[in-house]
Design an enzyme around this catalytic site. Structure first.
Site, short mmCIF file in Angstrom:
data_model
loop_
_atom_site.label_atom_id
_atom_site.label_comp_id
_atom_site.label_asym_id
_atom_site.label_seq_id
_atom_site.Cartn_x
_atom_site.Cartn_y
_atom_site.Cartn_z
N LEU A 246 0.61 -1.23 -0.30
CA LEU A 246 -0.05 -0.16 0.30
C LEU A 246 0.44 0.93 -0.05
O LEU A 246 1.68 1.23 0.19
CB LEU A 246 -0.78 0.09 1.12
CG LEU A 246 -1.88 -1.29 1.19
CD1 LEU A 246 -2.85 -0.98 3.05
CD2 LEU A 246 -2.63 -1.56 0.66
N ASP A 247 0.26 1.80 -1.10
CA ASP A 247 1.59 2.51 -0.88
C ASP A 247 0.81 4.10 -0.07
O ASP A 247 0.10 4.58 0.50
CB ASP A 247 1.85 3.80 -2.55
CG ASP A 247 2.45 5.22 -2.74
OD1 ASP A 247 3.26 4.95 -2.82
OD2 ASP A 247 1.60 6.34 -3.30
N GLU A 284 3.72 1.42 2.86
CA GLU A 284 4.89 2.29 2.71
C GLU A 284 3.96 3.31 4.17
O GLU A 284 2.71 4.21 3.73
CB GLU A 284 4.93 3.12 1.66
CG GLU A 284 5.79 4.41 1.95
CD GLU A 284 5.73 5.12 0.86
OE1 GLU A 284 6.83 5.62 0.31
OE2 GLU A 284 4.39 4.72 -0.12
N HIS A 312 17.99 3.20 5.21
CA HIS A 312 18.36 3.80 3.88
C HIS A 312 18.70 4.61 4.22
O HIS A 312 20.05 5.94 3.24
CB HIS A 312 17.20 3.07 3.22
CG HIS A 312 17.34 5.23 1.73
ND1 HIS A 312 17.36 6.38 1.06
CD2 HIS A 312 17.48 3.70 0.63
CE1 HIS A 312 17.57 6.68 0.61
NE2 HIS A 312 17.31 5.61 -0.17
N HIS A 313 18.11 6.07 5.01
CA HIS A 313 18.73 7.55 4.35
C HIS A 313 19.56 7.28 5.58
O HIS A 313 20.91 7.86 5.61
CB HIS A 313 17.54 8.20 5.89
CG HIS A 313 16.32 8.54 5.09
ND1 HIS A 313 15.87 8.32 4.07
CD2 HIS A 313 14.93 9.01 5.37
CE1 HIS A 313 14.72 8.46 3.55
NE2 HIS A 313 13.62 9.03 4.51
N HIS A 377 12.58 2.97 -5.96
CA HIS A 377 11.95 3.45 -7.21
C HIS A 377 11.98 4.89 -6.61
O HIS A 377 12.16 5.53 -6.80
CB HIS A 377 10.69 3.16 -7.07
CG HIS A 377 9.58 3.61 -6.41
ND1 HIS A 377 9.07 2.84 -5.22
CD2 HIS A 377 8.67 4.79 -6.28
CE1 HIS A 377 8.12 2.78 -4.81
NE2 HIS A 377 7.62 4.67 -5.37
N ASP A 378 11.33 5.71 -5.03
CA ASP A 378 11.74 6.71 -4.68
C ASP A 378 12.82 7.42 -4.42
O ASP A 378 12.78 8.37 -4.63
CB ASP A 378 10.37 6.18 -3.51
CG ASP A 378 9.09 7.03 -2.99
OD1 ASP A 378 8.23 7.31 -4.39
OD2 ASP A 378 8.76 6.17 -2.67
#
Length: 574
Positions: A246-247, A284, A312-313, A377-378
């Site tokens: 779910l986005d 997400e 990630h960050h 992708h983001d």
């Protein structure tokens, strides 16, 4: 025997609805619940549309196929007619998963579902267990990311439509690969969005970055919720998908006692029991809220896993040195060590970038309830030029990122091309027919990137077909170094993860992390030791076991220690 369709539509707004098909218009009958039914049976492959109060024909909100795009007629589909070959299939558990996110249009030169099938064997060889498709529903034009979909029940015509998607899922299952679909329920795209003419699908009560929010908690929301839940179940029932992502859950506004996310998760798990195979819902959200995945009986939504971007960050900031935009909150290198054991680095503390307190502790939730990555992708596509990690950091640092991700206690996600350090970018691209809309999108992207200090003049035009073409993967480059060597590195890391149970047990409490001032970071998980040098000078590391993977390749232990050069990495197993 093929099954015909009796057209129906929920439409409380119009006073009259007509079925338009075969060049004729037929009055539809309204029930008390604002559903309209036609006294007609349309065979599979029939084109049809609805006219509201005598207006132009519009696609069915639940259109199963839009062969002519978002403005064309709908086409009926008999889902029971497809000859599936995946009887007895069930997906691997998320705890054992390595997810591979891909965009159908840029994954191959042809950019279709059929073309993805041709590359599935290579994903199996890599060690992938789950393929996650970026949104595949009908959106404006032939090329786009898919997050501006408007016909939520219709697989995109340029990718191959309903049968193309079914063949892809069936082929994936044949090879032991699960398929997850990225779905967007927080907004619809600006072009071809006709839902608001039929009923109260949207609400001005809440604002989203894309306009009015989807109506999940006001008058008429019972049918909007039904529309969304039915859609979620359709992908898993009729297309045999193994789950959903779910986005942007933070942009789904719902004050109902039962949040729509919980309702989707509950319905999904009920369907899993009915069909006898594992189905999952992942989500997400940038809220760092563990309630997404906490059990319903403990006040959570009961989802199976949530994206956790903080690692990630932190890794991106440490590997690239970037400290602009939201990376400013992650400039402290020590956050990498913390993030390897805790998915939420901001868990109620102050975020300078947001200028507020942010997040909530993950508590005792295991690592396999969180999905982590070093690229997606983001994080790639929402850069001005679509730079991948390998474009911003050395080969050694890209290897460090992969090693830390694939030995972390979370479910790892790779972004297509990451495994061979693809030379191609992944840029933002659109194909809106309306030139004013196209111009607005292009100008909006330039304004958005100003916060990161990027030069607007260097941002590729999303509407230019060359931007899309530049983002297509080049599979031929995998055969030559340095791409071939990076591909080998990923294969070995994934094989190591698969062979050692402690790397997949999700036990965050058993992760041992030590960071030194000279840049040496050591991670221990069961019999595995990972040592990486993020510093500017060589660092001595104690070897605990037999070295299995090393970079540089000629790195050799000297007795019980090894001198790691800058950007060096060693993985040893006891």
């Amino acid at each position: 025997m093929s099954r015909s369709t009796r057209p129906s539509v929920w439409a409380p707004f119009p006073r009259r609805v007509e079925l338009v098909s075969g060049g004729a218009r037929r009055e539809m009958e309204r029930r008390d619940d604002n559903w309209w039914f036609a006294d007609a049976e349309l065979p599979p492959g029939s084109d049809y549309a609805f006219s509201l109060d005598g207006g132009d024909p519009l696609p069915d909100p639940r259109s199963p196929w839009q062969p002519s795009g978002v403005d064309g007629p709908s086409r009926t589909v008999d889902h029971a007619a497809f000859a599936w070959t995946d009887a007895g299939w069930s997906a691997p558990a998320l705890a054992d998963a390595v997810i591979y996110e891909l965009h159908v249009g840029t994954f191959t030169p042809a950019g279709t579902f059929e073309a993805v099938i041709e590359r599935l064997d290579e994903l199996v060889e890599l060690g992938i267990t789950h393929v996650e498709l970026m949104p595949v529903v009908e959106f404006s034009g032939a090329r786009g990311w898919g997050y501006d979909g408007v016909d939520l029940y219709a697989p995109h015509h340029a990718y191959g439509g309903p049968d193309g998607l079914k063949r892809l899922v069936d082929a994936a299952h044949e090879r032991g690969l699960a398929v997850l679909l990225d779905v967007v329920y927080n907004h619809l795209g600006p072009a071809g969005n006709y839902l608001g003419r039929f009923g109260p699908y949207f609400s001005a009560k809440y604002a989203t970055p894309w306009g009015d929010a989807v109506n999940f908690d006001e008058a008429g929301s019972h049918e909007v919720r039904r529309f969304v839940v039915d859609n979620a179940l359709m992908w898993m029932r009729d297309y045999h998908a193994d789950g959903l992502r779910l986005d942007a859950m933070q942009a789904i506004f719902d004050m109902s006692a039962i949040h729509i996310g919980e309702e989707i998760a509950t319905a999904t798990h009920r369907l899993a029991g009915e069909v006898g195979r594992r189905l999952v819902v992942t989500a997400e959200s940038d809220l760092n809220d563990p309630r997404l995945v906490r059990p319903i009986e403990l006040g959570g939504y009961g989802m199976d896993a949530a994206w956790a971007d903080d690692l990630h960050h932190a890794l991106h900031a440490a590997l690239t040195g970037e400290a602009t935009g939201y990376y400013a909150d992650f400039a402290d290198p020590s956050l990498v060590a913390t993030g390897l054991a805790d998915p939420y680095l901001y868990a109620g503390g102050y975020s300078a970038y947001r200028d507020r307190s942010h997040g909530r502790p993950a508590g005792d939730l295991p690592g396999d309830r969180f999905i982590a990555c070093i690229q997606n992708h983001d994080q790639v596509g929402n850069r001005a030029r679509g730079d991948r990690l390998g474009h911003l950091a050395s080969e050694g640092r890209a290897r460090i990122g992969a090693a830390l991700l694939l030995t972390a206690p979370y479910v790892p996600l790779l972004f297509a091309g990451e495994e061979w350090n693809a030379s191609t970018p992944f840029q933002y691209f659109t194909d809106h027919a309306d030139p004013e809309l196209g111009r607005a999108v292009s100008e909006g992207r330039r304004a958005e990137f100003a916060a990161f200090g990027w030069d607007p003049s260097r941002i590729p035009d999303p509407q230019d077909a060359a931007t899309f073409e530049a983002s297509k993967l080049r599979w031929d480059e995998r055969a030559a170094d340095p791409h071939a060597a990076m591909l080998g590195w990923y294969r070995e890391l994934i094989a190591l993860r698969r062979s050692i149970p402690q790397l997949r047990d999700g036990n965050r409490g058993a992760v041992g992390v030590e960071g030194r001032a000279d840049g040496l970071l050591t991670v221990r998980r069961g019999p595995v030791q990972v040592a990486v040098n993020l510093g500017a000078t060589p660092a001595e590391a104690i070897v605990e076991g037999v070295p299995r993977l090393c970079w540089p390749g000629d790195l050799a232990p000297d007795g019980g220690s090894v001198s790691l050069p800058p950007d060096g990495v060693m993985i040893a197993v006891r």
